[in-house]
Design a protein around this motif. Sequence first.
Motif, PDB file in Angstrom:
ATOM      1  N   ILE A 170     -15.959 106.892  26.286  1.00 28.62           N
ATOM      2  CA  ILE A 170     -14.894 106.950  27.018  1.00 28.62           C
ATOM      3  C   ILE A 170     -13.929 105.376  27.390  1.00 28.62           C
ATOM      4  O   ILE A 170     -15.524 104.937  29.175  1.00 28.62           O
ATOM      5  CB  ILE A 170     -15.120 107.795  28.668  1.00 28.62           C
ATOM      6  CG1 ILE A 170     -15.352 108.742  27.385  1.00 28.62           C
ATOM      7  CG2 ILE A 170     -14.295 107.943  29.524  1.00 28.62           C
ATOM      8  CD1 ILE A 170     -15.633 109.982  28.498  1.00 28.62           C
ATOM      9  N   PRO A 171     -13.758 104.776  28.127  1.00 31.10           N
ATOM     10  CA  PRO A 171     -13.767 103.348  27.826  1.00 31.10           C
ATOM     11  C   PRO A 171     -12.918 103.183  30.186  1.00 31.10           C
ATOM     12  O   PRO A 171     -12.994 103.618  30.123  1.00 31.10           O
ATOM     13  CB  PRO A 171     -12.442 102.430  27.238  1.00 31.10           C
ATOM     14  CG  PRO A 171     -11.263 103.504  26.849  1.00 31.10           C
ATOM     15  CD  PRO A 171     -12.492 104.863  26.621  1.00 31.10           C
ATOM     16  N   ALA A 195       2.208 105.173  24.331  1.00 28.59           N
ATOM     17  CA  ALA A 195       3.719 105.370  23.394  1.00 28.59           C
ATOM     18  C   ALA A 195       4.135 106.490  22.527  1.00 28.59           C
ATOM     19  O   ALA A 195       4.684 107.822  22.033  1.00 28.59           O
ATOM     20  CB  ALA A 195       4.734 104.427  22.985  1.00 28.59           C
ATOM     21  N   ASP A 255      -5.136  96.788  21.303  1.00 31.12           N
ATOM     22  CA  ASP A 255      -6.892  97.118  22.397  1.00 31.12           C
ATOM     23  C   ASP A 255      -7.086  98.313  21.953  1.00 31.12           C
ATOM     24  O   ASP A 255      -8.301  98.423  21.723  1.00 31.12           O
ATOM     25  CB  ASP A 255      -6.587  96.337  23.855  1.00 31.12           C
ATOM     26  CG  ASP A 255      -6.661  95.314  24.446  1.00 31.12           C
ATOM     27  OD1 ASP A 255      -7.004  94.295  22.713  1.00 31.12           O
ATOM     28  OD2 ASP A 255      -5.526  95.316  25.311  1.00 31.12           O
ATOM     29  N   ALA A 256      -5.962  99.250  21.711  1.00 26.07           N
ATOM     30  CA  ALA A 256      -6.852 100.367  21.511  1.00 26.07           C
ATOM     31  C   ALA A 256      -6.736 100.238  20.197  1.00 26.07           C
ATOM     32  O   ALA A 256      -7.757 101.325  19.550  1.00 26.07           O
ATOM     33  CB  ALA A 256      -5.360 101.759  22.122  1.00 26.07           C
ATOM     34  N   SER A 302       2.641 108.741  28.007  1.00 33.19           N
ATOM     35  CA  SER A 302       2.976 108.159  29.830  1.00 33.19           C
ATOM     36  C   SER A 302       3.214 109.150  30.270  1.00 33.19           C
ATOM     37  O   SER A 302       3.247 108.879  31.426  1.00 33.19           O
ATOM     38  CB  SER A 302       3.508 107.144  28.913  1.00 33.19           C
ATOM     39  OG  SER A 302       4.611 107.243  28.144  1.00 33.19           O
ATOM     40  N   SER A 341       1.651  98.795  18.511  1.00 38.24           N
ATOM     41  CA  SER A 341       1.749  99.354  20.253  1.00 38.24           C
ATOM     42  C   SER A 341       0.819  99.348  21.217  1.00 38.24           C
ATOM     43  O   SER A 341       1.169  98.874  21.614  1.00 38.24           O
ATOM     44  CB  SER A 341       2.325 100.630  19.371  1.00 38.24           C
ATOM     45  OG  SER A 341       2.380 101.544  20.858  1.00 38.24           O
ATOM     46  N   ASN A 342      -0.478  98.986  20.550  1.00 38.36           N
ATOM     47  CA  ASN A 342      -1.021  98.804  21.588  1.00 38.36           C
ATOM     48  C   ASN A 342      -2.220  97.715  20.920  1.00 38.36           C
ATOM     49  O   ASN A 342      -3.195  98.957  20.515  1.00 38.36           O
ATOM     50  CB  ASN A 342      -1.847  99.788  22.505  1.00 38.36           C
ATOM     51  CG  ASN A 342      -2.684  99.409  23.554  1.00 38.36           C
ATOM     52  OD1 ASN A 342      -3.626  98.111  23.459  1.00 38.36           O
ATOM     53  ND2 ASN A 342      -3.172 100.417  24.334  1.00 38.36           N
ATOM     54  N   GLN A 372      -5.303 102.929  30.316  1.00 44.87           N
ATOM     55  CA  GLN A 372      -4.290 102.382  28.847  1.00 44.87           C
ATOM     56  C   GLN A 372      -4.366 100.982  28.772  1.00 44.87           C
ATOM     57  O   GLN A 372      -3.502 101.428  27.877  1.00 44.87           O
ATOM     58  CB  GLN A 372      -3.808 102.146  30.572  1.00 44.87           C
ATOM     59  CG  GLN A 372      -3.230 103.284  31.381  1.00 44.87           C
ATOM     60  CD  GLN A 372      -2.499 104.069  32.146  1.00 44.87           C
ATOM     61  OE1 GLN A 372      -1.220 102.945  32.050  1.00 44.87           O
ATOM     62  NE2 GLN A 372      -1.901 104.801  32.873  1.00 44.87           N
ATOM     63  N   ARG A 373      -5.657 100.210  28.742  1.00 45.93           N
ATOM     64  CA  ARG A 373      -5.710  99.377  27.806  1.00 45.93           C
ATOM     65  C   ARG A 373      -6.639  99.563  26.283  1.00 45.93           C
ATOM     66  O   ARG A 373      -5.948  99.569  25.480  1.00 45.93           O
ATOM     67  CB  ARG A 373      -6.386  98.590  28.374  1.00 45.93           C
ATOM     68  CG  ARG A 373      -6.004  97.153  27.661  1.00 45.93           C
ATOM     69  CD  ARG A 373      -6.820  95.410  27.580  1.00 45.93           C
ATOM     70  NE  ARG A 373      -7.687  94.751  27.019  1.00 45.93           N
ATOM     71  CZ  ARG A 373      -8.380  94.098  27.630  1.00 45.93           C
ATOM     72  NH1 ARG A 373      -9.155  94.098  28.539  1.00 45.93           N
ATOM     73  NH2 ARG A 373      -9.082  93.116  26.029  1.00 45.93           N
ATOM     74  N   HIS A 374      -7.403 100.715  26.515  1.00 43.88           N
ATOM     75  CA  HIS A 374      -8.274 100.683  25.350  1.00 43.88           C
ATOM     76  C   HIS A 374      -8.213 102.117  24.849  1.00 43.88           C
ATOM     77  O   HIS A 374      -8.184 101.689  24.151  1.00 43.88           O
ATOM     78  CB  HIS A 374      -9.938 100.232  25.996  1.00 43.88           C
ATOM     79  CG  HIS A 374     -10.416  98.810  25.918  1.00 43.88           C
ATOM     80  ND1 HIS A 374     -10.631  97.909  26.639  1.00 43.88           N
ATOM     81  CD2 HIS A 374      -9.641  98.106  24.231  1.00 43.88           C
ATOM     82  CE1 HIS A 374     -10.376  97.057  25.886  1.00 43.88           C
ATOM     83  NE2 HIS A 374     -10.081  96.368  25.348  1.00 43.88           N
ATOM     84  N   GLY A 375      -8.137 102.755  25.576  1.00 39.42           N
ATOM     85  CA  GLY A 375      -7.887 104.566  25.517  1.00 39.42           C
ATOM     86  C   GLY A 375      -7.346 105.026  24.613  1.00 39.42           C
ATOM     87  O   GLY A 375      -6.930 106.158  23.705  1.00 39.42           O
ATOM     88  N   LEU A 376      -5.839 104.550  25.238  1.00 36.55           N
ATOM     89  CA  LEU A 376      -4.936 105.837  24.479  1.00 36.55           C
ATOM     90  C   LEU A 376      -3.497 104.680  24.191  1.00 36.55           C
ATOM     91  O   LEU A 376      -3.395 102.783  23.892  1.00 36.55           O
ATOM     92  CB  LEU A 376      -3.858 106.196  25.384  1.00 36.55           C
ATOM     93  CG  LEU A 376      -4.907 107.216  26.251  1.00 36.55           C
ATOM     94  CD1 LEU A 376      -4.353 107.830  27.820  1.00 36.55           C
ATOM     95  CD2 LEU A 376      -4.900 108.248  25.338  1.00 36.55           C
ATOM     96  N   VAL A 377      -2.565 105.471  23.132  1.00 38.72           N
ATOM     97  CA  VAL A 377      -1.311 104.621  23.106  1.00 38.72           C
ATOM     98  C   VAL A 377      -0.684 105.300  23.638  1.00 38.72           C
ATOM     99  O   VAL A 377      -0.264 105.664  23.028  1.00 38.72           O
ATOM    100  CB  VAL A 377      -1.335 104.797  21.377  1.00 38.72           C
ATOM    101  CG1 VAL A 377      -0.102 103.619  21.014  1.00 38.72           C
ATOM    102  CG2 VAL A 377      -2.066 103.294  20.610  1.00 38.72           C
ATOM    103  N   GLU A 409       8.933 105.002  26.978  1.00 38.72           N
ATOM    104  CA  GLU A 409       8.781 103.210  26.590  1.00 38.72           C
ATOM    105  C   GLU A 409       9.883 102.536  25.519  1.00 38.72           C
ATOM    106  O   GLU A 409      10.630 102.952  25.214  1.00 38.72           O
ATOM    107  CB  GLU A 409       7.569 104.493  25.343  1.00 38.72           C
ATOM    108  CG  GLU A 409       8.319 105.379  24.530  1.00 38.72           C
ATOM    109  CD  GLU A 409       7.941 106.095  23.247  1.00 38.72           C
ATOM    110  OE1 GLU A 409       7.578 104.758  22.550  1.00 38.72           O
ATOM    111  OE2 GLU A 409       8.490 106.624  23.050  1.00 38.72           O
ATOM    112  N   TYR A 432      -9.956  99.529  19.324  1.00 33.59           N
ATOM    113  CA  TYR A 432     -11.135 100.861  19.850  1.00 33.59           C
ATOM    114  C   TYR A 432     -11.380 101.814  19.008  1.00 33.59           C
ATOM    115  O   TYR A 432     -12.118 102.112  18.707  1.00 33.59           O
ATOM    116  CB  TYR A 432     -10.789 100.858  21.447  1.00 33.59           C
ATOM    117  CG  TYR A 432     -11.396 102.657  21.854  1.00 33.59           C
ATOM    118  CD1 TYR A 432     -12.400 102.590  22.959  1.00 33.59           C
ATOM    119  CD2 TYR A 432     -10.254 103.297  21.723  1.00 33.59           C
ATOM    120  CE1 TYR A 432     -12.457 104.139  23.296  1.00 33.59           C
ATOM    121  CE2 TYR A 432     -10.973 104.899  21.818  1.00 33.59           C
ATOM    122  CZ  TYR A 432     -11.963 104.946  22.500  1.00 33.59           C
ATOM    123  OH  TYR A 432     -12.904 106.199  23.257  1.00 33.59           O
TER     124      TYR A 432
END
Lengths: 380, 504
Positions: free
Chosen positions: B337-338, B349, A249-250, B400, A246-247, B342-347, A370, A253
Motif C-alpha cells: 500500500i504505497p 484515469a 509511476d503506477a 478519479s 497514463s501514469n 495517486q502517484r504510485h497506487g492508482l491510474v 481526465e 509500482y
Amino acid sequence: MDKSEPQVKEEKPNAFIRIVKQVGNALLVPLLAVITAMIVGGLVIAGAKGDPFAAYAGLFEGAFGTLRALSETTVWATPYIFAGLAVALAFKGGLFNIGAEGQLALGAVASAWVGYRLPELLGTTIPGAIHLPLTVGAGMLAGAIWGAIPGWLKAKTGAHEVINTIMMNYIALNLVSYLLNGPMKDPDPLNVIARTPLISEGAQIPVIFSKYRFHWGFILALVVAFLVWWLLWKTTLGFEIRTAGSNPDAGKYAGINVSRTIVLTMTLSGMLAGLAGAIEVTALNYRHELGFSQGYGFDAIAIALLGKSHPFGAVVGAILFGAMRNGATRMQFLTQIPVDVISVIQALILLFVAADAIVRFIYRIRAPREQVVLTRGWGK
Amino acid sequence: MTTILELKGITKQFPGVLANDHVDFDLKKGEIHALLGENGAGKTTLMNILYGLYKPDSGELYRDGKEVSLNSPKDAIAIGIGMVHQHFMLIPVFTVTENIMLGEEKLKNAVLDRNGVSAKVGELSQKYGLEIDPESFVEDIPVGVQQRVEIVKTLYRKAEILILDEPTAVLTPQEVEDLFRIMRELTSQGVSIIFITHKLKEVLKIADRITVMRAGKVVGTAIPSETDESHLAAMMVGREVILNVEKEPAQPKEDVLQVIDLKVNDLRGLEAVRGVTFSVRAGEILGIAGVQGNGQTELVEALTGLRQSTGGKVVLQGKDMTNNPPRPIIENGLSHIPEDRQRHGLVLAYPVADNLVLCNYYLPPFGVNFVMQNKAIDENARKLVKDFDIRTPSPFVPTSNLSGGNQQKVIVARELSRPVQLLIANQPTRGLDVGSIEYIHRQIVNMRGKGVAVLLVSAELDEIMSLADRIAVMYQGKIVDIVDTQKTTKSELGLKMAGAQAQA
C-alpha cells in the motif's frame, strides 16, 4: 475540492449505450472545433473577397461529389490513417512521436529498395506471395527501427523524444534525398526526377479498378485501425502501454517494465508510420519518388489530436483531412480561392483542438475530469 | 472577550458538491478555536474563503463588527488575517529573514534592508517566545522551526488572527508540545488562532472552543472540558466509532522479511537509509515510527523494488530479492500500500475495475495468452467493490471520481485480495476520514491474524501504537531502537524519534 460520498446505485450500463455515450463525448469537442474552424475560415475567405459558401460547396463537391472524387479522397486518406494511427498509439503510451514523417520516408525507401532491387540482386523474379510481404515488411521494419531509436534513448537516458524524433526526421529526410538522387535513382536515361525504378510486379498490390485510383491500402488501413484498437484495449500489452502512458509511476509500482514499454511503443508507432510509406509504394505509386509525401507525417499529429488519440478517431480525422486536401483543388478551380486557405482551416482546427478551452468556452461545455497526457516535461 | 471575526451563513457550491452550507463561525479575541472535521467536511473551503482565495456564493464576513469583502489573500492580510499552510511556503536557499520579507521587501538606500528586517524578526520572536535565528538558512533548520518561521511571517505582516492548517502533521510529539506552548503564548498576548485539524486528542488538549463540521455543515460546538474523544468522533462521522483497534495477542512465527544492513540513497544521491537491519515475522505487525523524511520512504521503495539500494541485503521468504524490480518481488508474495496513492497506487484515469487488477492483469483469470478477459475483470471488480465497501456509482467510472478514502479502499482491496505473505503499508490512512481509518485498521489486523507479516510505516504515533506489536524507530536513516509496544510509552518513542539516546 471537497467531494461527497457517492452511493452505490448504478450497475454497468448497457454496453451499446456506453459506447455511444463514450464516442459522443469524445467527438463533441473535435466536431465543434471543426465547425468553428470552418466559420473562422469562412470569414478569412470573405475577407479576401471570396464567397465562403461557394468555396465550401466546391470543397465538398471536390471531395465527395463524384465517384472519382470519393476515390481520390480515400487515396489521400490512406497514408493519413496509417500515420495518424502511429501518432495516436504513441500518444496513448505518453509519447509524442513527431518523427512519423521521417519514419514514413524511410519505410517507403526501404520498401522500394526491396521492391526493385532484391530481384536484381538475386538475379531472378521472386513469387508475389513472398516478395510482397517482404517489400511491405521491409518498410515496416525501417520505420520500426527509426522509431525505436528515440524510444531507446528516452528509456535509457531520459532524452526527450520530441527533440530526438525531430532530429531523426532531418537525418531520414536528407538520407532519402541522397539515396533518390544518387544510388537509388532510376537509371533510365530519360529520367530527370529523383525517384527509384518501378518495383517489380511481384511486389505490387494489384489495382482494384482500372478507372479509379481507390486501392487496397485504404481497406488495409481500416483493418489496421481495428487491430490497433484491439491491441490497446484488449491485450495485456495494450494495458501496459496505456498504463505507462497514463501514469508511469503506477506502472512501475505494478511491476510493468516501463522502459521496455516505451521502446516497444515507439517501435510500434514507427512501424505504423513505415507501413504508411510502404503502402504508398506497393499499392499506389509502385516506386518511391522524392516528395511524394505531402507532409503526411506532420499532418498525422493534427489528425491524432483531432481523433483524441483514439484509433477510430484517427480514421475519422484522416478522412476529413484527406477530403479537405482533395477537395481543395476543385474549390480553387471553381472559385479561384487559393488552396492555401485549406491549410489555414487545418491549422485552425488543430488550434481549436489543442486549445480546447477556447471551444469549451464558446460552447459552454464543462471540462472533462481526465485529460490525455500528450507529453511530459523534460528529464524525469 | 470580544468577538473579532464572524462568518454568517457562508455557502459555497462546487459543481456537484455543496462544500459549505450556511456555515456560521466566530472567533473571540485571544482564543484558540479548533475547527474539527473529516477530509471533505468543508474546513479547508471555509478557511480559503476567509483567506480570500474563494468567494462565497452567499453569506457575510464581519471583522470587528464591520462587514468586509475579501477578493484576494492581500485583502485578508490587510485586515490582519494570517495563514500557515500545511505545506510550508518557504524558499530553502533563502535565510529566515529573506523568507519573511519576501513579498514585503523593504528598501534602505535603494538596497534591501536586511538588517532592519532581521532586527524586527528578532524582536517578534522574542516577544512571542518563538526561538528562531534570523540569519540561518531555511534548508538547515528543522521542520518545527520552519513552522515558527511561517508564524513569524504572518506576525511580521501584523496578523492578529492566525489560521493554522493541520499544523501538527509534520511534527514530532516534542515539537507539538513546543507548538502548543507557542500557541498559548500568542493567545496570551491577544492573538487569536483558528486551529484546523482532524486529531481529537490535540483538540481536547489545546482548544478553548471546538466547532465540528460534517458534509459542509456545522454540526455542533463544544467546550473541551464538557466533551470527550468518542463524542467528538461521533459528531465528526455521524455515528459511533470504535477508536481502539481490538486485537488478539500476536503469535509470530518464522521470519518472512529479513533486511540486513540495507543502505539506500535518496533522489539527490545522499544516503537516506544508512544501514538498517530488522526482520518481520509471519503473524506480527512491525511498525516503523519516525518523523517524515528520516529515510522511511527510501526504505520502503528499496524493499518494494522501486529504488535501487547501494548496499546490504533484502531477503523475502528465504529468497534474496535485493535490487529486484517490483514484479518478481510481488510474485514472491509482496503486497504494497504505497505512501503516495495517486502517484504510485492508482491510474486515476482508469475505471475502478482496471485499477483492481493493476498488479495481476497479466495472470489468469484476468489475462490469458496476452488477451485481457473482461468478464473476469468485471466479476472481480463487482466482488471487491462489495466486499471492501468501496463507495462508487459503478466499478466502471474513472477512479478519479472517487473520494480519497474510497480511492485508498480500491488499493487496499487490490493488495489484500491476492495471495500475500508480506504486506508493506506506508501511511495507509494518511488524509483519510475516521470511518475509513477504522476500516483499514481492521483489515490490517485481519491480515496479521491470517499469518501475514506486516510492515507498517506511519508518521502517526497513535496509529503505530495501536496497531504494531513491535516498533522500530527511525532517525536520520538509522533504526535507533526496536521495542515492544507493550513496554514503551509515547513520550519515550517521541524522544527516540527526535534522536535522543541515539545508538545503533
